[in-house]
Design a protein around this motif. Structure first.
Motif, PDB file in Angstrom:
ATOM      1  N   ALA A  99       0.838  -1.198   0.000  1.00  0.00           N
ATOM      2  CA  ALA A  99       0.000   0.000   0.000  1.00  0.00           C
ATOM      3  C   ALA A  99       0.869   1.241   0.000  1.00  0.00           C
ATOM      4  O   ALA A  99       2.030   1.208   0.420  1.00  0.00           O
ATOM      5  CB  ALA A  99      -0.916   0.005   1.219  1.00  0.00           C
ATOM      6  N   ALA A 100       0.277   2.327  -0.480  1.00  0.00           N
ATOM      7  CA  ALA A 100       0.960   3.617  -0.512  1.00  0.00           C
ATOM      8  C   ALA A 100      -0.067   4.721  -0.337  1.00  0.00           C
ATOM      9  O   ALA A 100      -1.267   4.512  -0.556  1.00  0.00           O
ATOM     10  CB  ALA A 100       1.687   3.801  -1.854  1.00  0.00           C
ATOM     11  N   THR A 101       0.410   5.865   0.079  1.00  0.00           N
ATOM     12  CA  THR A 101      -0.441   7.054   0.107  1.00  0.00           C
ATOM     13  C   THR A 101       0.052   7.968  -1.006  1.00  0.00           C
ATOM     14  O   THR A 101       1.046   7.686  -1.657  1.00  0.00           O
ATOM     15  CB  THR A 101      -0.336   7.782   1.460  1.00  0.00           C
ATOM     16  OG1 THR A 101       0.998   8.277   1.593  1.00  0.00           O
ATOM     17  CG2 THR A 101      -0.695   6.862   2.616  1.00  0.00           C
ATOM     18  N   THR A 102      -0.652   9.059  -1.195  1.00  0.00           N
ATOM     19  CA  THR A 102      -0.231  10.015  -2.225  1.00  0.00           C
ATOM     20  C   THR A 102       0.154  11.348  -1.598  1.00  0.00           C
ATOM     21  O   THR A 102       0.072  12.383  -2.245  1.00  0.00           O
ATOM     22  CB  THR A 102      -1.354  10.223  -3.253  1.00  0.00           C
ATOM     23  OG1 THR A 102      -2.542  10.630  -2.566  1.00  0.00           O
ATOM     24  CG2 THR A 102      -1.623   8.955  -4.029  1.00  0.00           C
ATOM     25  N   ASP A 103       0.551  11.304  -0.327  1.00  0.00           N
ATOM     26  CA  ASP A 103       0.984  12.518   0.380  1.00  0.00           C
ATOM     27  C   ASP A 103      -0.022  13.655   0.247  1.00  0.00           C
ATOM     28  O   ASP A 103       0.351  14.804   0.025  1.00  0.00           O
ATOM     29  CB  ASP A 103       2.367  12.969  -0.108  1.00  0.00           C
ATOM     30  CG  ASP A 103       3.467  12.011   0.318  1.00  0.00           C
ATOM     31  OD1 ASP A 103       3.321  11.399   1.394  1.00  0.00           O
ATOM     32  OD2 ASP A 103       4.453  11.874  -0.417  1.00  0.00           O
ATOM     33  N   GLY A 104      -1.300  13.310   0.350  1.00  0.00           N
ATOM     34  CA  GLY A 104      -2.352  14.323   0.324  1.00  0.00           C
ATOM     35  C   GLY A 104      -2.780  14.772  -1.060  1.00  0.00           C
ATOM     36  O   GLY A 104      -3.657  15.618  -1.187  1.00  0.00           O
ATOM     37  N   LEU A 105      -2.201  14.209  -2.113  1.00  0.00           N
ATOM     38  CA  LEU A 105      -2.524  14.633  -3.471  1.00  0.00           C
ATOM     39  C   LEU A 105      -3.666  13.808  -4.052  1.00  0.00           C
ATOM     40  O   LEU A 105      -3.783  12.609  -3.805  1.00  0.00           O
ATOM     41  CB  LEU A 105      -1.298  14.495  -4.377  1.00  0.00           C
ATOM     42  CG  LEU A 105      -0.092  15.336  -3.970  1.00  0.00           C
ATOM     43  CD1 LEU A 105       1.101  15.003  -4.853  1.00  0.00           C
ATOM     44  CD2 LEU A 105      -0.421  16.813  -4.047  1.00  0.00           C
ATOM     45  N   GLY A 106      -4.499  14.437  -4.860  1.00  0.00           N
ATOM     46  CA  GLY A 106      -5.562  13.750  -5.590  1.00  0.00           C
ATOM     47  C   GLY A 106      -6.691  13.245  -4.702  1.00  0.00           C
ATOM     48  O   GLY A 106      -6.721  13.476  -3.501  1.00  0.00           O
ATOM     49  N   PHE A 107      -7.633  12.542  -5.328  1.00  0.00           N
ATOM     50  CA  PHE A 107      -8.804  12.064  -4.590  1.00  0.00           C
ATOM     51  C   PHE A 107      -8.432  11.066  -3.509  1.00  0.00           C
ATOM     52  O   PHE A 107      -9.050  11.032  -2.451  1.00  0.00           O
ATOM     53  CB  PHE A 107      -9.861  11.480  -5.545  1.00  0.00           C
ATOM     54  CG  PHE A 107      -9.525  10.123  -6.096  1.00  0.00           C
ATOM     55  CD1 PHE A 107      -9.932   8.969  -5.440  1.00  0.00           C
ATOM     56  CD2 PHE A 107      -8.792   9.993  -7.266  1.00  0.00           C
ATOM     57  CE1 PHE A 107      -9.619   7.714  -5.942  1.00  0.00           C
ATOM     58  CE2 PHE A 107      -8.473   8.750  -7.770  1.00  0.00           C
ATOM     59  CZ  PHE A 107      -8.884   7.603  -7.106  1.00  0.00           C
ATOM     60  N   THR A 108      -7.391  10.248  -3.744  1.00  0.00           N
ATOM     61  CA  THR A 108      -6.977   9.295  -2.708  1.00  0.00           C
ATOM     62  C   THR A 108      -6.332  10.036  -1.540  1.00  0.00           C
ATOM     63  O   THR A 108      -6.573   9.691  -0.383  1.00  0.00           O
ATOM     64  CB  THR A 108      -6.017   8.235  -3.269  1.00  0.00           C
ATOM     65  OG1 THR A 108      -4.879   8.865  -3.832  1.00  0.00           O
ATOM     66  CG2 THR A 108      -6.705   7.358  -4.296  1.00  0.00           C
ATOM     67  N   GLY A 109      -5.563  11.039  -1.816  1.00  0.00           N
ATOM     68  CA  GLY A 109      -4.915  11.821  -0.774  1.00  0.00           C
ATOM     69  C   GLY A 109      -5.887  12.638   0.042  1.00  0.00           C
ATOM     70  O   GLY A 109      -5.657  12.900   1.229  1.00  0.00           O
ATOM     71  N   ARG A 110      -6.987  13.064  -0.583  1.00  0.00           N
ATOM     72  CA  ARG A 110      -8.017  13.818   0.129  1.00  0.00           C
ATOM     73  C   ARG A 110      -8.964  12.895   0.899  1.00  0.00           C
ATOM     74  O   ARG A 110      -9.866  13.361   1.563  1.00  0.00           O
ATOM     75  CB  ARG A 110      -8.815  14.672  -0.853  1.00  0.00           C
ATOM     76  CG  ARG A 110      -8.030  15.834  -1.451  1.00  0.00           C
ATOM     77  CD  ARG A 110      -8.917  16.773  -2.256  1.00  0.00           C
ATOM     78  NE  ARG A 110      -9.583  16.100  -3.360  1.00  0.00           N
ATOM     79  CZ  ARG A 110      -9.103  15.976  -4.599  1.00  0.00           C
ATOM     80  NH1 ARG A 110      -7.921  16.463  -4.900  1.00  0.00           N
ATOM     81  NH2 ARG A 110      -9.797  15.357  -5.539  1.00  0.00           N
TER      82      ARG A 110
END
Length: 157
Positions: free
Chosen positions: A131-142
């Motif tokens: 798994a990974a995050t997107t550091d708050g970017l994009g719809f997954t990060g929000r």
């Protein structure tokens, strides 16, 4: 010589707090669920898409889509088992599947080995998940939804 064939699959679902959360064949208490025709398990759905891509059997929608009421509410593991059966019925063996989740939650780390065991049992072949995050970017990060991408390795014969 047997030549491997590779498929890639992606799946995305919006979070839906009114539903229980099922990801990678596991229930995740205290985590918002995922909207969808079935249980929204992006890990299983991405793996199905990768298997179908590798074997030319279409995609999740053409096999289990909203026009197929018999799959409404189906669990991710149910769909993954059925996808594996369809792939094998076409004369393929499954080498392995690798899945990457992208989103804020669920937090996979503590249950990764458990998820891999469940998915490996469903598929009858090794499954690895990360798994990974997107550091708050994009719809997954929000925190609006969860995405999954998978790669499947299959062999004809």
């Amino acid at each position: 010589m047997i030549i491997p064939e590779v498929g890639i699959g992606t799946d995305v679902h919006a979070y839906d707090a009114s539903r229980p959360c099922f990801v990678a064949g596991l229930e995740w208490p205290d985590t918002p669920g995922l909207a969808g025709h079935s249980d929204g398990d992006v890990a299983c759905h991405a793996a199905c898409n990768a298997l179908f891509s590798a074997t030319g059997l279409g995609d999740l929608g053409s096999n289990f889509g909203v026009d197929r009421p018999e799959w409404s509410g189906a669990s991710g593991p149910t769909l993954l088992r059925e996808a594996a059966a369809r792939v094998r019925a076409e004369g393929y063996s499954i080498g392995n599947v690798s899945i990457q989740l992208v989103g804020k939650y669920p937090r996979l780390g503590a249950r990764r080995v458990e998820a891999e065991a469940v998915l490996t049992e469903c598929l009858g072949a090794p499954v690895r998940i990360s798994a990974a995050t997107t550091d708050g970017l994009g719809f997954t990060g929000r925190g609006e939804g969860l995405a999954g991408t998978a790669v499947a390795l299959v062999y004809r014969g």
